[in-house]
Design a protein around this motif. Structure first.
Motif, PDB file in Angstrom:
ATOM      1  N   ILE A  11       0.429  -0.915  -0.261  1.00 23.95           N
ATOM      2  CA  ILE A  11      -0.011   0.356   0.411  1.00 23.95           C
ATOM      3  C   ILE A  11       0.968   0.910  -0.112  1.00 23.95           C
ATOM      4  O   ILE A  11       2.173   1.888   0.543  1.00 23.95           O
ATOM      5  CB  ILE A  11      -1.045  -0.221   1.012  1.00 23.95           C
ATOM      6  CG1 ILE A  11      -1.400  -0.877   1.214  1.00 23.95           C
ATOM      7  CG2 ILE A  11      -2.104   1.289   1.012  1.00 23.95           C
ATOM      8  CD1 ILE A  11      -3.161  -1.048   2.336  1.00 23.95           C
TER       9      ILE A  11
ATOM     10  N   VAL B 275     -10.495   1.799   2.251  1.00 20.66           N
ATOM     11  CA  VAL B 275      -9.502   0.989   2.329  1.00 20.66           C
ATOM     12  C   VAL B 275      -9.543   0.915   3.793  1.00 20.66           C
ATOM     13  O   VAL B 275      -9.047   1.685   4.358  1.00 20.66           O
ATOM     14  CB  VAL B 275      -8.234   0.818   1.688  1.00 20.66           C
ATOM     15  CG1 VAL B 275      -6.968   0.448   2.107  1.00 20.66           C
ATOM     16  CG2 VAL B 275      -8.848   0.399   0.090  1.00 20.66           C
TER      17      VAL B 275
ATOM     18  N   GLN C 125      -9.944   6.287   1.420  1.00 19.76           N
ATOM     19  CA  GLN C 125     -10.427   5.746   0.142  1.00 19.76           C
ATOM     20  C   GLN C 125      -8.963   5.853  -0.617  1.00 19.76           C
ATOM     21  O   GLN C 125      -8.376   6.242  -0.732  1.00 19.76           O
ATOM     22  CB  GLN C 125     -11.205   6.263  -0.484  1.00 19.76           C
ATOM     23  CG  GLN C 125     -12.718   6.620  -0.033  1.00 19.76           C
ATOM     24  CD  GLN C 125     -14.014   6.945  -0.442  1.00 19.76           C
ATOM     25  OE1 GLN C 125     -13.752   8.466  -0.741  1.00 19.76           O
ATOM     26  NE2 GLN C 125     -15.365   7.163   0.121  1.00 19.76           N
ATOM     27  N   ASP C 126      -8.782   4.724  -1.642  1.00 20.49           N
ATOM     28  CA  ASP C 126      -8.223   4.502  -2.553  1.00 20.49           C
ATOM     29  C   ASP C 126      -8.617   5.906  -3.280  1.00 20.49           C
ATOM     30  O   ASP C 126      -9.652   6.488  -3.916  1.00 20.49           O
ATOM     31  CB  ASP C 126      -7.927   3.396  -2.656  1.00 20.49           C
ATOM     32  CG  ASP C 126      -9.281   2.839  -4.030  1.00 20.49           C
ATOM     33  OD1 ASP C 126      -8.966   1.415  -4.434  1.00 20.49           O
ATOM     34  OD2 ASP C 126     -10.083   3.246  -3.846  1.00 20.49           O
TER      35      ASP C 126
ATOM     36  N   PRO D 110      -6.664  12.202  -5.158  1.00 24.25           N
ATOM     37  CA  PRO D 110      -6.928  11.059  -5.823  1.00 24.25           C
ATOM     38  C   PRO D 110      -6.390  11.371  -8.102  1.00 24.25           C
ATOM     39  O   PRO D 110      -5.741  10.197  -8.142  1.00 24.25           O
ATOM     40  CB  PRO D 110      -8.293  10.424  -5.876  1.00 24.25           C
ATOM     41  CG  PRO D 110      -8.815  12.331  -4.714  1.00 24.25           C
ATOM     42  CD  PRO D 110      -7.703  12.903  -4.169  1.00 24.25           C
TER      43      PRO D 110
ATOM     44  N   VAL E 110      -2.100  -0.980  -4.019  1.00 27.33           N
ATOM     45  CA  VAL E 110      -2.649  -0.536  -3.808  1.00 27.33           C
ATOM     46  C   VAL E 110      -2.302   1.392  -3.309  1.00 27.33           C
ATOM     47  O   VAL E 110      -1.341   1.123  -2.456  1.00 27.33           O
ATOM     48  CB  VAL E 110      -3.613  -1.030  -2.106  1.00 27.33           C
ATOM     49  CG1 VAL E 110      -4.303   0.348  -1.345  1.00 27.33           C
ATOM     50  CG2 VAL E 110      -4.007  -2.574  -2.120  1.00 27.33           C
ATOM     51  N   GLY E 111      -2.919   2.226  -3.993  1.00 25.09           N
ATOM     52  CA  GLY E 111      -2.599   2.789  -3.601  1.00 25.09           C
ATOM     53  C   GLY E 111      -3.466   4.325  -2.242  1.00 25.09           C
ATOM     54  O   GLY E 111      -4.995   4.591  -3.557  1.00 25.09           O
ATOM     55  N   LEU E 112      -3.111   4.916  -1.843  1.00 21.55           N
ATOM     56  CA  LEU E 112      -4.179   5.666  -0.661  1.00 21.55           C
ATOM     57  C   LEU E 112      -3.366   6.884  -0.741  1.00 21.55           C
ATOM     58  O   LEU E 112      -2.670   6.904  -0.241  1.00 21.55           O
ATOM     59  CB  LEU E 112      -4.513   5.056   0.633  1.00 21.55           C
ATOM     60  CG  LEU E 112      -4.469   3.410   0.540  1.00 21.55           C
ATOM     61  CD1 LEU E 112      -4.705   3.006   2.198  1.00 21.55           C
ATOM     62  CD2 LEU E 112      -6.043   3.487   0.025  1.00 21.55           C
TER      63      LEU E 112
ATOM     64  N   TRP F 275      -0.509   5.811 -11.202  1.00 17.27           N
ATOM     65  CA  TRP F 275      -0.606   4.800 -11.119  1.00 17.27           C
ATOM     66  C   TRP F 275      -1.746   4.396 -13.033  1.00 17.27           C
ATOM     67  O   TRP F 275      -0.870   3.016 -13.316  1.00 17.27           O
ATOM     68  CB  TRP F 275      -2.002   4.704 -10.621  1.00 17.27           C
ATOM     69  CG  TRP F 275      -2.104   3.658  -9.167  1.00 17.27           C
ATOM     70  CD1 TRP F 275      -2.266   2.112  -9.286  1.00 17.27           C
ATOM     71  CD2 TRP F 275      -0.899   4.383  -8.205  1.00 17.27           C
ATOM     72  NE1 TRP F 275      -1.553   1.927  -7.862  1.00 17.27           N
ATOM     73  CE2 TRP F 275      -1.338   2.769  -7.416  1.00 17.27           C
ATOM     74  CE3 TRP F 275      -0.577   4.867  -7.834  1.00 17.27           C
ATOM     75  CZ2 TRP F 275      -0.391   3.118  -6.164  1.00 17.27           C
ATOM     76  CZ3 TRP F 275       0.219   5.846  -7.155  1.00 17.27           C
ATOM     77  CH2 TRP F 275       0.216   4.397  -5.917  1.00 17.27           C
TER      78      TRP F 275
END
Lengths: 112, 43
Positions: free
Chosen positions: A19, B23, B16-17, A26, A41-43, A33
């Motif tokens: 992660i 998540v 949130q991704d 976002p 996973v990218g947060l 990405w």
């Protein structure tokens, strides 16, 4: 992160998710990405809540932040911590993979 | 600024991704190890 992408499958084989967390929004994450075809996973953390919680240093004299990596095992315990002293101070994936292999040998202990 | 210590419970993460999916770090309990990467800026 190219190195991480290259080794991602090895993390998956060790029952590990990767992660990535950063202060970008976002939209930046999504573009990055897509541009780099990243599998992990990218947060986005634009409010810095998690960044502050995990104490990532803000290096005021340089742009960007110092890197940090942690490994959290299946019981939610921190088993590895690395706070980089410089922008380039990042552990080798091999070091992380070796530790993960060891963690997987441990008997399962779930803490509720 | 606090730093997370070895062999302590990792603080819960709930974000949130970038596809707006929730998540949580606790999603992985009992299932997978997690490598958390706090990256340098990417542009």
């Amino acid at each position: 992160m190219a190195q991480l992408r290259q080794d991602y499958q090895r993390f998956v084989e060790l029952d590990t998710e990767v992660i990535v967390i950063g202060p970008e929004g976002p939209a930046s994450f999504s573009k990055y990405w897509q541009d780099h075809q990243l599998p992990f996973v990218g947060l986005p953390d634009p409010e810095h809540t998690v960044l502050k919680l995990y104490g990532q240093e803000v290096n005021l004299f340089k742009l960007g932040r110092l890197p940090a990596q942690l490994i959290v095992d299946r019981a939610g315990m921190v088993r590895y911590v690395h706070y980089g002293k410089s922008m380039a101070d990042i552990p080798e994936n091999q070091e992380l993979l070796a530790l993960l292999a060891e963690l997987n040998q441990e008997p399962a202990e779930i803490i509720h | 600024m606090s730093q997370v210590k070895l062999n302590t419970q990792a603080p819960e993460i709930s974000l949130q991704d970038f596809k707006s999916k929730a998540v949580r770090l606790s999603d992985y309990y009992g299932k997978k190890n997690v490598v958390l990467v706090f990256n340098r800026t990417f542009t």
